[in-house]
Design an enzyme around this catalytic site. Structure first.
Site, PDB file in Angstrom:
ATOM      1  N   ASP A  67     -25.687 -17.612-110.493  1.00  0.00           N
ATOM      2  CA  ASP A  67     -25.290 -16.209-110.610  1.00  0.00           C
ATOM      3  C   ASP A  67     -24.936 -15.602-109.250  1.00  0.00           C
ATOM      4  O   ASP A  67     -25.161 -16.205-108.195  1.00  0.00           O
ATOM      5  CB  ASP A  67     -26.401 -15.395-111.294  1.00  0.00           C
ATOM      6  CG  ASP A  67     -27.799 -15.734-110.778  1.00  0.00           C
ATOM      7  OD1 ASP A  67     -27.903 -16.327-109.688  1.00  0.00           O
ATOM      8  OD2 ASP A  67     -28.775 -15.417-111.463  1.00  0.00           O
ATOM      9  N   ASN A 135     -39.275 -10.467-116.836  1.00  0.00           N
ATOM     10  CA  ASN A 135     -38.963 -10.075-118.223  1.00  0.00           C
ATOM     11  C   ASN A 135     -38.417 -11.250-119.039  1.00  0.00           C
ATOM     12  O   ASN A 135     -37.881 -11.054-120.120  1.00  0.00           O
ATOM     13  CB  ASN A 135     -37.979  -8.899-118.241  1.00  0.00           C
ATOM     14  CG  ASN A 135     -36.625  -9.246-117.623  1.00  0.00           C
ATOM     15  OD1 ASN A 135     -36.426 -10.348-117.118  1.00  0.00           O
ATOM     16  ND2 ASN A 135     -35.699  -8.309-117.666  1.00  0.00           N
ATOM     17  N   HIS A 137     -35.936 -13.299-118.123  1.00  0.00           N
ATOM     18  CA  HIS A 137     -34.528 -13.654-117.947  1.00  0.00           C
ATOM     19  C   HIS A 137     -34.404 -15.005-117.247  1.00  0.00           C
ATOM     20  O   HIS A 137     -35.271 -15.402-116.463  1.00  0.00           O
ATOM     21  CB  HIS A 137     -33.719 -12.546-117.241  1.00  0.00           C
ATOM     22  CG  HIS A 137     -33.957 -12.351-115.783  1.00  0.00           C
ATOM     23  ND1 HIS A 137     -34.415 -11.160-115.255  1.00  0.00           N
ATOM     24  CD2 HIS A 137     -33.758 -13.168-114.715  1.00  0.00           C
ATOM     25  CE1 HIS A 137     -34.484 -11.270-113.940  1.00  0.00           C
ATOM     26  NE2 HIS A 137     -34.097 -12.471-113.589  1.00  0.00           N
ATOM     27  N   GLU A 142     -30.214 -11.303-119.321  1.00  0.00           N
ATOM     28  CA  GLU A 142     -31.267 -10.324-119.573  1.00  0.00           C
ATOM     29  C   GLU A 142     -31.669 -10.341-121.057  1.00  0.00           C
ATOM     30  O   GLU A 142     -30.948 -10.880-121.900  1.00  0.00           O
ATOM     31  CB  GLU A 142     -30.744  -8.923-119.200  1.00  0.00           C
ATOM     32  CG  GLU A 142     -30.444  -8.746-117.713  1.00  0.00           C
ATOM     33  CD  GLU A 142     -31.689  -8.534-116.857  1.00  0.00           C
ATOM     34  OE1 GLU A 142     -32.773  -9.005-117.234  1.00  0.00           O
ATOM     35  OE2 GLU A 142     -31.555  -7.889-115.802  1.00  0.00           O
TER      36      GLU A 142
HETATM   37  C1  GLP Z   1     -33.272 -13.234-110.063  1.00  0.00           C
HETATM   38  C2  GLP Z   1     -32.279 -14.373-110.253  1.00  0.00           C
HETATM   39  C3  GLP Z   1     -32.850 -15.454-111.116  1.00  0.00           C
HETATM   40  C4  GLP Z   1     -34.224 -15.798-110.624  1.00  0.00           C
HETATM   41  C5  GLP Z   1     -35.149 -14.637-110.826  1.00  0.00           C
HETATM   42  C6  GLP Z   1     -36.554 -14.882-110.294  1.00  0.00           C
HETATM   43  O1  GLP Z   1     -33.045 -12.145-110.862  1.00  0.00           O
HETATM   44  N1  GLP Z   1     -31.041 -13.959-110.804  1.00  0.00           N
HETATM   45  O2  GLP Z   1     -31.968 -16.577-111.101  1.00  0.00           O
HETATM   46  O3  GLP Z   1     -34.708 -16.915-111.334  1.00  0.00           O
HETATM   47  O4  GLP Z   1     -34.638 -13.498-110.200  1.00  0.00           O
HETATM   48  O5  GLP Z   1     -36.606 -14.647-108.942  1.00  0.00           O
HETATM   49  P1  GLP Z   1     -37.823 -14.991-108.012  1.00  0.00           P
HETATM   50  O6  GLP Z   1     -37.796 -16.469-107.857  1.00  0.00           O
HETATM   51  O7  GLP Z   1     -37.540 -14.286-106.726  1.00  0.00           O
HETATM   52  O8  GLP Z   1     -39.038 -14.495-108.689  1.00  0.00           O
END
Ligand code: GLP
Length: 249
Positions: A67, A135, A137, A142
């Site tokens: 992403d 959440n 995702h 989402e």
């Molecule tokens: C973001 C990214 C995801 C990631 C998630 C968790 O929103 N788009 O790809 O897996 O957050 O992030 P973190 O590893 O910082 O908890």
């Protein structure tokens, strides 16, 4: 779904980096799916250390990132392209032209379609590394995202903007849209490793492992994939039910 629970975050990184290195040794032309966020940083550090010490050859590896924020240029320090360059690509011998990150500038709907096309052309992804949002995702899919979604443009939820504000100067600076591989694009990967640590992820991990498959928790779609490994720490695993089959004594 295979579940591995470690006491510490560093053990997650050790196992995931070892799997990636071994997979590159078996397949020099690996197509590797990569994630951003804080979860994979330790893994990327170990991949860099391995490259410096053991010279694992990344020259034929292709990567696809999940992403990118809409509106952030690749040079923007908070863009996912910049993150990947800094955290991994600049420090190993991967060819930059073989690293793909969705383009968050210009006509993002067209960019999303082009990215999906590229995934089909160069894919399938052999191994996808995945994080998870609090959440539930995955990538930026989402709650409410359909299971057959391809790469698309999304409005980020307030929960995700709040969770990601720690990377920005203030919540106002967090982009409100992103371009993301869809649920179906992710499920096309031959193997998926999802990593998570910390209590904040415990509910999402519960839904991933025990919940019913529902758009309310996009992570739950992973139950439909036959090669998913979930590698987490004990805090993220804290809401999981004890094993239903107890070993005989
Ligand atoms: C973001 C990214 C995801 C990631 C998630 C968790 O929103 N788009 O790809 O897996 O957050 O992030 P973190 O590893 O910082 O908890």
């Amino acid at each position: 779904m295979k579940l591995v629970v470690f006491e510490t975050k560093s053990e997650i990184a050790k196992l995931v980096s070892t799997i990636i290195i071994e997979t590159i040794k078996e397949n020099q032309k690996l197509v590797l799916g990569l994630a951003t966020g804080s979860s994979p940083i330790d893994t990327y550090d170990l991949l860099i250390k391995d490259y410096q010490k053991n010279h694992t050859d990344w020259s034929q590896v292709t990567t696809f990132n999940l992403d990118e924020y809409v509106g952030l240029a690749p040079e923007h320090k908070k863009s996912y392209r910049y993150f990947m360059n800094e955290q991994l690509f600049n420090k190993i011998n991967i060819k930059k032209e073989n690293t793909y990150v969705p383009n968050g500038l210009g006509n993002v709907t067209a960019n999303a379609q082009a990215y999906e096309k590229l995934l089909v052309e160069k894919g399938p992804i052999n191994l996808q590394i995945l994080g998870i949002g609090t959440n539930g995702h995955i990538a930026f899919n989402e709650p409410g995202t359909s299971g057959d979604s391809k790469t698309h443009v999304v409005d980020l939820t307030t929960a995700t903007i709040e969770a990601n504000k720690r990377f920005f100067a203030s919540v106002k600076d967090v982009p409100t849209k992103a371009i993301t591989m869809g649920v179906d694009s992710i499920l096309q990967a031959q193997a998926i490793i999802l990593i998570a640590d910390g209590q904040a992820k415990a509910q999402a991990i519960y839904e991933l492992v025990h919940g019913k498959i529902t758009p309310d928790y996009p992570c739950s779609y992973l139950q439909a994939h036959d090669n998913v490994m979930v590698i987490i720490d004990s805090a993220a695993a804290s809401l999981l039910k004890p094993p239903t089959i107890q070993p005989k004594n």
